[in-house]
Design an enzyme around this catalytic site. Structure first.
Site, PDB file in Angstrom:
ATOM      1  N   GLU A 273       0.841  -1.203   0.000  1.00 20.45           N
ATOM      2  CA  GLU A 273       0.000   0.000   0.000  1.00 20.45           C
ATOM      3  C   GLU A 273       0.876   1.254   0.000  1.00 20.45           C
ATOM      4  O   GLU A 273       0.776   2.096   0.900  1.00 20.45           O
ATOM      5  CB  GLU A 273      -0.892   0.009   1.248  1.00 20.45           C
ATOM      6  CG  GLU A 273      -1.776  -1.214   1.417  1.00 20.45           C
ATOM      7  CD  GLU A 273      -2.507  -1.243   2.759  1.00 20.45           C
ATOM      8  OE1 GLU A 273      -2.242  -0.385   3.634  1.00 20.45           O
ATOM      9  OE2 GLU A 273      -3.339  -2.134   2.941  1.00 20.45           O
ATOM     10  N   ARG A 276       3.323   7.680  -0.256  1.00 19.50           N
ATOM     11  CA  ARG A 276       4.315   8.750  -0.366  1.00 19.50           C
ATOM     12  C   ARG A 276       5.416   8.450  -1.385  1.00 19.50           C
ATOM     13  O   ARG A 276       5.812   9.309  -2.166  1.00 19.50           O
ATOM     14  CB  ARG A 276       4.952   8.954   1.020  1.00 19.50           C
ATOM     15  CG  ARG A 276       5.849  10.163   1.113  1.00 19.50           C
ATOM     16  CD  ARG A 276       6.600  10.178   2.447  1.00 19.50           C
ATOM     17  NE  ARG A 276       5.805   9.859   3.590  1.00 19.50           N
ATOM     18  CZ  ARG A 276       5.231  10.763   4.391  1.00 19.50           C
ATOM     19  NH1 ARG A 276       5.394  12.048   4.169  1.00 19.50           N
ATOM     20  NH2 ARG A 276       4.508  10.375   5.425  1.00 19.50           N
ATOM     21  N   ARG A 312       1.898  20.272   6.043  1.00 17.63           N
ATOM     22  CA  ARG A 312       2.952  19.408   6.601  1.00 17.63           C
ATOM     23  C   ARG A 312       4.002  20.168   7.427  1.00 17.63           C
ATOM     24  O   ARG A 312       4.368  19.703   8.519  1.00 17.63           O
ATOM     25  CB  ARG A 312       3.635  18.573   5.499  1.00 17.63           C
ATOM     26  CG  ARG A 312       2.653  17.687   4.716  1.00 17.63           C
ATOM     27  CD  ARG A 312       3.338  16.616   3.895  1.00 17.63           C
ATOM     28  NE  ARG A 312       3.915  15.609   4.749  1.00 17.63           N
ATOM     29  CZ  ARG A 312       5.181  15.518   5.056  1.00 17.63           C
ATOM     30  NH1 ARG A 312       6.043  16.367   4.539  1.00 17.63           N
ATOM     31  NH2 ARG A 312       5.612  14.585   5.854  1.00 17.63           N
ATOM     32  N   CYS A 342      -3.610  34.012   9.376  1.00 18.37           N
ATOM     33  CA  CYS A 342      -3.470  34.726  10.645  1.00 18.37           C
ATOM     34  C   CYS A 342      -3.030  33.813  11.784  1.00 18.37           C
ATOM     35  O   CYS A 342      -3.679  33.753  12.827  1.00 18.37           O
ATOM     36  CB  CYS A 342      -4.813  35.337  10.972  1.00 18.37           C
ATOM     37  SG  CYS A 342      -6.146  34.151  10.697  1.00 18.37           S
ATOM     38  N   GLU A 343      -2.013  33.016  11.571  1.00 23.36           N
ATOM     39  CA  GLU A 343      -1.488  32.173  12.646  1.00 23.36           C
ATOM     40  C   GLU A 343       0.023  32.139  12.525  1.00 23.36           C
ATOM     41  O   GLU A 343       0.550  32.030  11.417  1.00 23.36           O
ATOM     42  CB  GLU A 343      -1.977  30.717  12.489  1.00 23.36           C
ATOM     43  CG  GLU A 343      -3.442  30.564  12.631  1.00 23.36           C
ATOM     44  CD  GLU A 343      -3.848  29.166  13.077  1.00 23.36           C
ATOM     45  OE1 GLU A 343      -3.030  28.463  13.710  1.00 23.36           O
ATOM     46  OE2 GLU A 343      -4.984  28.799  12.786  1.00 23.36           O
TER      47      GLU A 343
HETATM   48  N1  LLP Z   1      -1.617   1.982   4.453  1.00 26.31           N
HETATM   49  C1  LLP Z   1      -2.161   2.454   5.589  1.00 26.31           C
HETATM   50  C2  LLP Z   1      -3.046   1.584   6.358  1.00 26.31           C
HETATM   51  C3  LLP Z   1      -1.853   3.753   6.030  1.00 26.31           C
HETATM   52  O1  LLP Z   1      -2.373   4.202   7.165  1.00 26.31           O
HETATM   53  C4  LLP Z   1      -0.981   4.572   5.267  1.00 26.31           C
HETATM   54  C5  LLP Z   1      -0.646   5.924   5.699  1.00 26.31           C
HETATM   55  C6  LLP Z   1      -0.458   4.033   4.061  1.00 26.31           C
HETATM   56  C7  LLP Z   1      -0.794   2.741   3.687  1.00 26.31           C
HETATM   57  C8  LLP Z   1       0.448   4.810   3.162  1.00 26.31           C
HETATM   58  O2  LLP Z   1       1.638   5.123   3.791  1.00 26.31           O
HETATM   59  P1  LLP Z   1       2.841   5.795   2.960  1.00 26.31           P
HETATM   60  O3  LLP Z   1       3.322   4.774   1.955  1.00 26.31           O
HETATM   61  O4  LLP Z   1       2.322   7.005   2.285  1.00 26.31           O
HETATM   62  O5  LLP Z   1       3.841   6.108   3.979  1.00 26.31           O
HETATM   63  N2  LLP Z   1      -0.117  12.862   6.593  1.00 26.31           N
HETATM   64  C9  LLP Z   1       1.156  12.278   6.957  1.00 26.31           C
HETATM   65  C10 LLP Z   1       1.233  10.823   6.583  1.00 26.31           C
HETATM   66  C11 LLP Z   1       0.132   9.973   7.184  1.00 26.31           C
HETATM   67  C12 LLP Z   1       0.193   8.536   6.772  1.00 26.31           C
HETATM   68  C13 LLP Z   1      -1.017   7.803   7.197  1.00 26.31           C
HETATM   69  N3  LLP Z   1      -1.121   6.459   6.757  1.00 26.31           N
HETATM   70  C14 LLP Z   1       2.282  13.085   6.323  1.00 26.31           C
HETATM   71  O6  LLP Z   1       2.003  14.091   5.674  1.00 26.31           O
HETATM   72  O7  LLP Z   1       3.457  12.781   6.523  1.00 26.31           O
END
Ligand code: LLP
Length: 417
Positions: A273, A276, A312, A342-343
């Site tokens: 999955e 990023r 982020r 405004c923060e």
């Molecule tokens: N699978 C599940 C169950 C997840 O909760 C997530 C991310 C992914 C896959 C994908 O993860 P990745 O490959 O993208 O690392 N908003 C935060 C990141 C939150 C990630 C949440 N879950 C940021 O901007 O760094």
């Protein structure tokens, strides 16, 4: 190959000068490179060549239809966490039998929607959820295909907000009780136990935590076999990190080697999955310098993108490189690059060394393709910004800039006012 490069001191996305896109579309805006998106997806997928696998792009990283369509065209699956993501995924052309559904708080309407569509697998995160899915499947006369998301209690060594596989996190079913949960699931009439799932966190820059988690999962797979519970899918989640600044995360090939080393020969179909690692470095924000000011304490560069466009830096103190779109070669200064909101938390970078800029200059906020637009908001009634996809010497707006009318759509002033 990097598709955001300088030619003659001017930043390009593929073969298009970013300045040219800004002239046409305005700022702020997101820009994605088609070639980069495709290459990143293929690199991840090819890293597991020879392995029975399905790469389910994690929708939460970027749910724009055009981006998801690209991955569905490439044969990918989708990892979702809500009914909304399921809706978008289906619109983007993903076949339901390539969609996996994780999340600690699936609502009944969302469960029903996924059951009716016939998704590949629910990744279940609690016993109460398990029973709810069984009940809903019974009512809808379906069998719910399901995996248990196991929390292996592994420290992913990442930001605490994005670590998900430790005991103290809300995610998954504790590894000690996972087998008991499987035994409950196996007895439920409307459930088909087909998999095991785990996701330990995000922006992980070493292979160690992935391997540790996988060793724990292997022990469970063995126990499952011993109990006659035959699973076919092993979902290893996402989490592979990227370079924002000086991080040196493993290449997908190195990540794949580590996984293959622990799992060995397996008859299980592996599901991934990634979010990023596919989209993060395929997108940027382009913003314009509105004003500069110096105080006795520091220099400020005030730009037209704010924390509502990219949260982020504010939320995780995340580093995003900021580059001039036209490199005038001026002297370097140290400045806070801040938005119009405004923060005091509204910043893109603090104390950043950057070439001197002037009013109207364009800046590129790098590595903004993941968790960028999807986490944006209308805070301060700011319009959500457009998204553009570049393909070679061609570019197209894939999401229009909002208009003021969009801000009040759906709002009702009650008759007693
Ligand atoms: N699978 C599940 C169950 C997840 O909760 C997530 C991310 C992914 C896959 C994908 O993860 P990745 O490959 O993208 O690392 N908003 C935060 C990141 C939150 C990630 C949440 N879950 C940021 O901007 O760094």
């Amino acid at each position: 190959m990097n598709h955001f490069i300088y030619r003659d001191k001017e930043l390009y996305c593929e073969k298009v000068p970013i300045r040219k896109i800004a002239q046409k579309v305005g700022t702020p805006m997101y820009i994605y490179s088609y070639a980069t998106l495709k290459r990143h997806f293929m690199a991840f997928n090819d890293a597991f060549k020879g392995v029975n696998r399905l790469v389910c792009f994690s929708a939460k990283a970027n749910t724009s239809l055009a981006i998801m369509k690209l991955f569905s065209n490439l044969g990918g699956g989708l990892d979702i966490v809500s009914g909304g993501e399921l809706y978008r995924g289906l619109k983007a052309g993903f076949s339901p039998n390539k969609i996996v559904y994780s999340g600690v708080g699936k609502r009944i309407d969302e469960i029903d929607y996924a059951l009716k569509m016939g998704i590949l697998m629910f990744n279940v995160e609690s016993l109460e959820e398990l029973e709810t899915i069984d009940r809903r499947a019974g009512l809808l006369k379906k069998k719910a295909p399901l995996a248990i998301r196991v929390n292996p209690d592994v420290d992913p060594k990442t930001h605490p907000y994005i670590s998900t596989g430790m005991k103290k996190n809300k995610f998954g079913i504790n590894i000690e009780t996972a087998m008991a949960a499987y035994k409950v699931a196996a007895k439920l009439k409307n459930i088909k136990v087909i998999g095991l799932d785990c996701h330990i966190g995000s922006q992980i820059t070493q292979t160690g935590p992935f391997k540790d988690a996988l060793y724990s999962l292997k022990a469970i797979i063995k126990e499952l076999t011993d109990c006659g519970i035959n699973i076919r899918h092993l979902d290893l989640g996402g989490g592979l990190g990227i370079t924002y600044n000086e991080e040196e995360p493993p290449h997908p090939v190195e990540y794949a080697e580590a996984i293959k080393e622990v799992i060995g020969d397996t008859r299980l179909k592996l599901i991934f999955e990634p979010g990023r690692v596919i989209v993060g470095n395929a997108g940027i924000i382009v913003t314009k310098v509105l004003y500069r000011k110096s105080t006795t304490a520091k220099e400020f560069i005030i730009v037209d993108a704010g924390m509502n466009d990219l949260i982020r830096p504010t939320l995780y103190e995340a580093f995003h490189a900021i580059k001039p779109v036209v490199d005038s070669g001026g002297e370097e200064i140290k400045a806070d690059i801040v938005g119009p909101i405004c923060e005091s938390g509204d910043f893109l970078a603090l104390g950043r060394k950057i070439k001197k800029v002037k009013q109207g200059d364009l800046l590129a906020v790098m590595s903004s393709g993941a968790y960028g637009f999807v986490m944006s908001s209308n805070y301060c009634s700011r319009l959500k910004i457009p998204e553009v996809m570049v393909n070679g010497d061609n570019f197209q707006v894939i999401r229009k800039r909002q208009k003021y009318e969009d801000l009040t759509r759906g709002e009702i002033i009650p008759s007693f006012l």
